[in-house]
Design a protein around this motif. Structure first.
Motif, PDB file in Angstrom:
ATOM      1  N   ASP A  14       0.839  -1.200   0.000  1.00  0.00           N
ATOM      2  CA  ASP A  14       0.000   0.000   0.000  1.00  0.00           C
ATOM      3  C   ASP A  14       0.878   1.255   0.000  1.00  0.00           C
ATOM      4  O   ASP A  14       1.178   1.811   1.056  1.00  0.00           O
ATOM      5  CB  ASP A  14      -0.915  -0.024   1.228  1.00  0.00           C
ATOM      6  CG  ASP A  14      -1.926   1.105   1.251  1.00  0.00           C
ATOM      7  OD1 ASP A  14      -1.796   2.068   0.467  1.00  0.00           O
ATOM      8  OD2 ASP A  14      -2.852   1.031   2.080  1.00  0.00           O
ATOM      9  N   PRO A  15       1.324   1.717  -1.184  1.00  0.00           N
ATOM     10  CA  PRO A  15       2.227   2.861  -1.251  1.00  0.00           C
ATOM     11  C   PRO A  15       1.738   4.122  -0.529  1.00  0.00           C
ATOM     12  O   PRO A  15       2.529   4.739   0.199  1.00  0.00           O
ATOM     13  CB  PRO A  15       2.409   3.097  -2.754  1.00  0.00           C
ATOM     14  CG  PRO A  15       2.229   1.742  -3.352  1.00  0.00           C
ATOM     15  CD  PRO A  15       1.129   1.124  -2.518  1.00  0.00           C
ATOM     16  N   HIS A  32       4.971  13.468  -5.099  1.00  0.00           N
ATOM     17  CA  HIS A  32       4.448  12.874  -6.338  1.00  0.00           C
ATOM     18  C   HIS A  32       3.600  11.670  -5.960  1.00  0.00           C
ATOM     19  O   HIS A  32       3.968  10.894  -5.084  1.00  0.00           O
ATOM     20  CB  HIS A  32       5.591  12.438  -7.254  1.00  0.00           C
ATOM     21  CG  HIS A  32       5.131  11.844  -8.546  1.00  0.00           C
ATOM     22  ND1 HIS A  32       4.647  12.593  -9.578  1.00  0.00           N
ATOM     23  CD2 HIS A  32       5.080  10.562  -8.956  1.00  0.00           C
ATOM     24  CE1 HIS A  32       4.318  11.795 -10.575  1.00  0.00           C
ATOM     25  NE2 HIS A  32       4.573  10.552 -10.217  1.00  0.00           N
ATOM     26  N   LYS A  33       2.476  11.537  -6.646  1.00  0.00           N
ATOM     27  CA  LYS A  33       1.587  10.402  -6.388  1.00  0.00           C
ATOM     28  C   LYS A  33       0.895  10.022  -7.678  1.00  0.00           C
ATOM     29  O   LYS A  33       0.399  10.876  -8.398  1.00  0.00           O
ATOM     30  CB  LYS A  33       0.541  10.809  -5.343  1.00  0.00           C
ATOM     31  CG  LYS A  33      -0.323   9.665  -4.850  1.00  0.00           C
ATOM     32  CD  LYS A  33      -1.430  10.157  -3.918  1.00  0.00           C
ATOM     33  CE  LYS A  33      -0.901  10.423  -2.543  1.00  0.00           C
ATOM     34  NZ  LYS A  33      -1.980  10.665  -1.554  1.00  0.00           N
ATOM     35  N   ARG A  34       0.901   8.735  -7.990  1.00  0.00           N
ATOM     36  CA  ARG A  34       0.115   8.173  -9.082  1.00  0.00           C
ATOM     37  C   ARG A  34      -0.252   6.753  -8.679  1.00  0.00           C
ATOM     38  O   ARG A  34       0.214   6.250  -7.656  1.00  0.00           O
ATOM     39  CB  ARG A  34       0.870   8.221 -10.402  1.00  0.00           C
ATOM     40  CG  ARG A  34       2.045   7.288 -10.506  1.00  0.00           C
ATOM     41  CD  ARG A  34       2.598   7.237 -11.940  1.00  0.00           C
ATOM     42  NE  ARG A  34       3.493   6.128 -12.090  1.00  0.00           N
ATOM     43  CZ  ARG A  34       4.806   6.230 -12.226  1.00  0.00           C
ATOM     44  NH1 ARG A  34       5.391   7.401 -12.251  1.00  0.00           N
ATOM     45  NH2 ARG A  34       5.551   5.146 -12.346  1.00  0.00           N
ATOM     46  N   VAL A  39       6.026   9.298  -3.951  1.00  0.00           N
ATOM     47  CA  VAL A  39       7.381   9.757  -3.641  1.00  0.00           C
ATOM     48  C   VAL A  39       7.311  10.813  -2.550  1.00  0.00           C
ATOM     49  O   VAL A  39       6.474  11.725  -2.617  1.00  0.00           O
ATOM     50  CB  VAL A  39       8.084  10.357  -4.886  1.00  0.00           C
ATOM     51  CG1 VAL A  39       9.473  10.881  -4.540  1.00  0.00           C
ATOM     52  CG2 VAL A  39       8.158   9.337  -6.014  1.00  0.00           C
ATOM     53  N   ILE A  40       8.208  10.688  -1.552  1.00  0.00           N
ATOM     54  CA  ILE A  40       8.398  11.747  -0.566  1.00  0.00           C
ATOM     55  C   ILE A  40       9.802  12.302  -0.757  1.00  0.00           C
ATOM     56  O   ILE A  40      10.698  11.594  -1.227  1.00  0.00           O
ATOM     57  CB  ILE A  40       8.183  11.248   0.881  1.00  0.00           C
ATOM     58  CG1 ILE A  40       9.205  10.174   1.274  1.00  0.00           C
ATOM     59  CG2 ILE A  40       6.753  10.750   1.066  1.00  0.00           C
ATOM     60  CD1 ILE A  40       9.154   9.765   2.743  1.00  0.00           C
ATOM     61  N   PHE A  49       7.768   4.720  -3.077  1.00  0.00           N
ATOM     62  CA  PHE A  49       7.064   3.533  -2.609  1.00  0.00           C
ATOM     63  C   PHE A  49       6.248   3.012  -3.776  1.00  0.00           C
ATOM     64  O   PHE A  49       5.453   3.756  -4.346  1.00  0.00           O
ATOM     65  CB  PHE A  49       6.164   3.895  -1.421  1.00  0.00           C
ATOM     66  CG  PHE A  49       6.937   4.554  -0.302  1.00  0.00           C
ATOM     67  CD1 PHE A  49       7.474   3.793   0.714  1.00  0.00           C
ATOM     68  CD2 PHE A  49       7.154   5.917  -0.322  1.00  0.00           C
ATOM     69  CE1 PHE A  49       8.217   4.402   1.725  1.00  0.00           C
ATOM     70  CE2 PHE A  49       7.895   6.537   0.682  1.00  0.00           C
ATOM     71  CZ  PHE A  49       8.430   5.767   1.713  1.00  0.00           C
ATOM     72  N   GLN A  50       6.473   1.733  -4.144  1.00  0.00           N
ATOM     73  CA  GLN A  50       5.747   1.171  -5.279  1.00  0.00           C
ATOM     74  C   GLN A  50       5.000  -0.078  -4.839  1.00  0.00           C
ATOM     75  O   GLN A  50       5.471  -0.825  -3.982  1.00  0.00           O
ATOM     76  CB  GLN A  50       6.669   0.874  -6.450  1.00  0.00           C
ATOM     77  CG  GLN A  50       7.612  -0.280  -6.254  1.00  0.00           C
ATOM     78  CD  GLN A  50       8.465  -0.517  -7.483  1.00  0.00           C
ATOM     79  OE1 GLN A  50       8.441   0.241  -8.457  1.00  0.00           O
ATOM     80  NE2 GLN A  50       9.241  -1.582  -7.455  1.00  0.00           N
ATOM     81  N   VAL A  51       3.840  -0.274  -5.459  1.00  0.00           N
ATOM     82  CA  VAL A  51       3.032  -1.437  -5.127  1.00  0.00           C
ATOM     83  C   VAL A  51       3.734  -2.700  -5.617  1.00  0.00           C
ATOM     84  O   VAL A  51       4.326  -2.703  -6.704  1.00  0.00           O
ATOM     85  CB  VAL A  51       1.598  -1.311  -5.688  1.00  0.00           C
ATOM     86  CG1 VAL A  51       1.563  -1.449  -7.198  1.00  0.00           C
ATOM     87  CG2 VAL A  51       0.669  -2.308  -5.042  1.00  0.00           C
TER      88      VAL A  51
END
Length: 117
Positions: A14-15, A32-34, A39-40, A49-51
Motif C-alpha cells: 500500500d504505497p 508525487h503520487k500516481r 514519492v516523498i 514507494f511502489q506497489v
C-alpha cells in the motif's frame, strides 16, 4: 561516477499508507503520487514507494526472509522517537545495540532509530 542516486524505492502492498508513515517519521512531504507509486522528498533525498503484489514481508532477524533494505533514522532522544514511531504504526523488533533500536514499518520493512550514546 556513472550516475547519482535518484530514489530509494521500497516495494510494499500500500504505497500511500507507507509513504504517509515515512512522511511523518522523517518530515518529508509527498511530492508525487500516481496509481501504485508515491514519492516523498526533502529536496535532498527521495524515497519512492511502489506497489508490489504478492510481496513476501521480511522478518527480522530471519535469514529465510531477510530485511532486503533498511533505513537508519538519526534521532536526538531515542525514547521520545520510539514513542512517536510506535504511535505512527512502527513495531519494536528484537536486536539493537547501545546506539540503535530496530523497528519495522507498517509493511514489515526493518528500520533503525540511531542515536549517539
Amino acid at each position: 561516477m556513472i550516475g547519482r542516486l535518484y530514489n530509494l524505492v521500497i516495494d510494499c502492498p500500500d504505497p500511500p499508507a507507507l509513504a504517509g508513515f515515512y512522511s511523518e517519521l522523517l518530515g518529508m512531504p509527498v511530492v508525487h503520487k500516481r496509481e501504485g507509486w508515491v514519492v516523498i522528498s526533502d529536496d535532498r533525498v527521495r524515497i519512492a514507494f511502489q506497489v508490489a503484489p504478492g510481496l513476501h514481508q521480511p522478518h527480522w532477524p530471519d535469514p529465510e526472509r531477510p530485511q532486503q533494505m533498511h533505513l537508519d533514522v538519526m534521532v536526538d532522544d531515542p525514547d521520545k522517537a520510539e514513542a512517536a514511531a510506535v504511535a505512527l504504526g512502527a513495531k519494536r523488533l528484537p536486536g539493537g545495540g547501545a546506539d540503535f533500536r530496530v523497528f519495522e514499518d507498517p509493511a514489515g520493512h526493518p528500520f533503525c532509530l540511531v542515536f549517539e550514546v
